[in-house]
Design an enzyme around this catalytic site. Structure first.
Site, PDB file in Angstrom:
ATOM      1  N   CYS A 277       0.827  -1.201   0.000  1.00  0.00           N
ATOM      2  CA  CYS A 277       0.000   0.000   0.000  1.00  0.00           C
ATOM      3  C   CYS A 277       0.866   1.258   0.000  1.00  0.00           C
ATOM      4  O   CYS A 277       1.526   1.543  -0.978  1.00  0.00           O
ATOM      5  CB  CYS A 277      -0.985  -0.034   1.172  1.00  0.00           C
TER       6      CYS A 277
ATOM      7  N   HIS B 196      -3.342  -5.715   1.254  1.00  0.00           N
ATOM      8  CA  HIS B 196      -2.614  -5.870   2.521  1.00  0.00           C
ATOM      9  C   HIS B 196      -2.498  -7.321   2.977  1.00  0.00           C
ATOM     10  O   HIS B 196      -3.342  -7.801   3.738  1.00  0.00           O
ATOM     11  CB  HIS B 196      -3.328  -5.080   3.613  1.00  0.00           C
TER      12      HIS B 196
ATOM     13  N   GLU C 129      -0.597  -8.487   5.208  1.00  0.00           N
ATOM     14  CA  GLU C 129      -0.347  -8.570   6.659  1.00  0.00           C
ATOM     15  C   GLU C 129      -1.647  -8.527   7.461  1.00  0.00           C
ATOM     16  O   GLU C 129      -1.629  -8.811   8.659  1.00  0.00           O
ATOM     17  CB  GLU C 129       0.621  -7.452   7.098  1.00  0.00           C
TER      18      GLU C 129
END
Lengths: 223, 79
Positions: free
Chosen positions: A85, A194, A196
């Protein structure tokens, strides 16, 4: 295996990135943008957020921070680098990845779980996936529309440097549904969604993101 | 001290959804004669002494604008 996570002023997802590294079996190492010290890490993650409040352009000022000069030099030497991002925006602004991220075509911030197709399972960050595999991870951005000149996009496609494409709807108007790209040597990867945030069943839509962090541990061992 | 102005605008081939939103608002306000709006940035730099054109060009092209997506125009003070 030591995986650095850089914190810039305005980073938001550095703690989640460090957690993902730990869940994958690596040792997260906190790095500060203002230092000139990569602390002997084996790979680096640039996390999501709004470094410098997206002033000037998203990622533009962070890309000129002291530590980024070291990251650029180390990346040219083969250090695996992942930009998520805002981290992807920083890598484009730093010249490590081609293209640029601009305001979403519909002008809305888009936050949803997003299907991606893995187009390249041979980069430092995607070795644990299969070519063509579809993964579900969150996407959340206001300036995620990937753009480049048509000739540059053709060249990128020709060099097989598109790593991820949006499936089931393009959340931001990115050219050719591109969600992530890689460097010529496949060591630097950037994407808007994302991974994570998709490493535990409790908090994510899947655990499909964990593969990024397990992949790089193997890539470092095999390097 | 001299005043240097740098204008930055998205390249014509890069779509500008913000400019399009402004255009839409103008249409709703009855300004039907406006055909297109491109939104950009305007920087005003106060520079010591006589501006060094080469240095300012570098500043404009490497930091103030992203040459991948933006065109830049440098306006130096007239003598």
């Amino acid at each position: 295996m030591r995986i650095g996570v850089i914190t810039f002023p305005g980073s938001l997802d550095d703690v989640d990135a460090a957690r993902a590294v730990r869940l994958a079996g690596g040792e997260p190492v906190a790095l500060w943008h203002g230092d000139h010290d990569l602390k002997d890490v084996d790979a680096v993650v640039l996390p999501g957020g709004f470094s410098y409040g997206d002033y000037l352009r998203a990622g533009a000022i962070a890309a000129r921070s002291p530590l980024m000069q070291d990251v650029v030099a180390a990346a040219h030497g083969g250090l695996p680098v992942l930009g998520i991002c805002n981290g992807f925006q920083v890598l484009c602004e730093a010249g490590l990845l081609p293209g640029a991220l601009t305001r979403n075509s519909h002008l809305h911030f888009r936050n949803r779980d997003q299907l991606l197709r893995v187009e390249r399972a041979d980069t430092a960050w995607t070795g644990d996936y299969a070519d063509g595999q579809e993964i579900l991870i969150p996407v959340k951005n206001g300036e995620g529309r990937y753009v480049a000149a048509d000739a540059d996009l053709d060249r990128l496609e020709g060099e097989n440097r598109v790593v991820f494409r949006y499936v089931g709807g393009n959340p931001n108007g990115s050219s050719r549904d591109i969600a992530g790209v890689t460097s010529e040597n496949g060591r630097v990867v950037g994407l808007m969604p994302h991974p994570e945030h998709a490493v535990e069943d409790l908090t994510g839509p899947s655990t499909d993101g964990l593969g990024f962090f397990t992949s790089v541990l193997k890539a470092v061992v095999n390097a | 001290m001299s005043r240097v102005v740098v204008d930055v605008v998205l390249k014509p081939e890069i779509s500008d959804p913000q400019g399009q939103a402004v255009l839409g608002a103008l249409g709703r306000l009855g300004h039907d004669s406006v055909r297109s709006v491109r939104q950009g940035k305007h920087f005003v730099l106060e520079v010591d002494g006589t501006p060094d054109e080469a240095e300012l060009k570098q500043i404009a092209e490497t930091l103030l604008a992203n040459p991948v997506i933006e065109d830049v125009e440098l306006h130096l003070p007239k003598d």
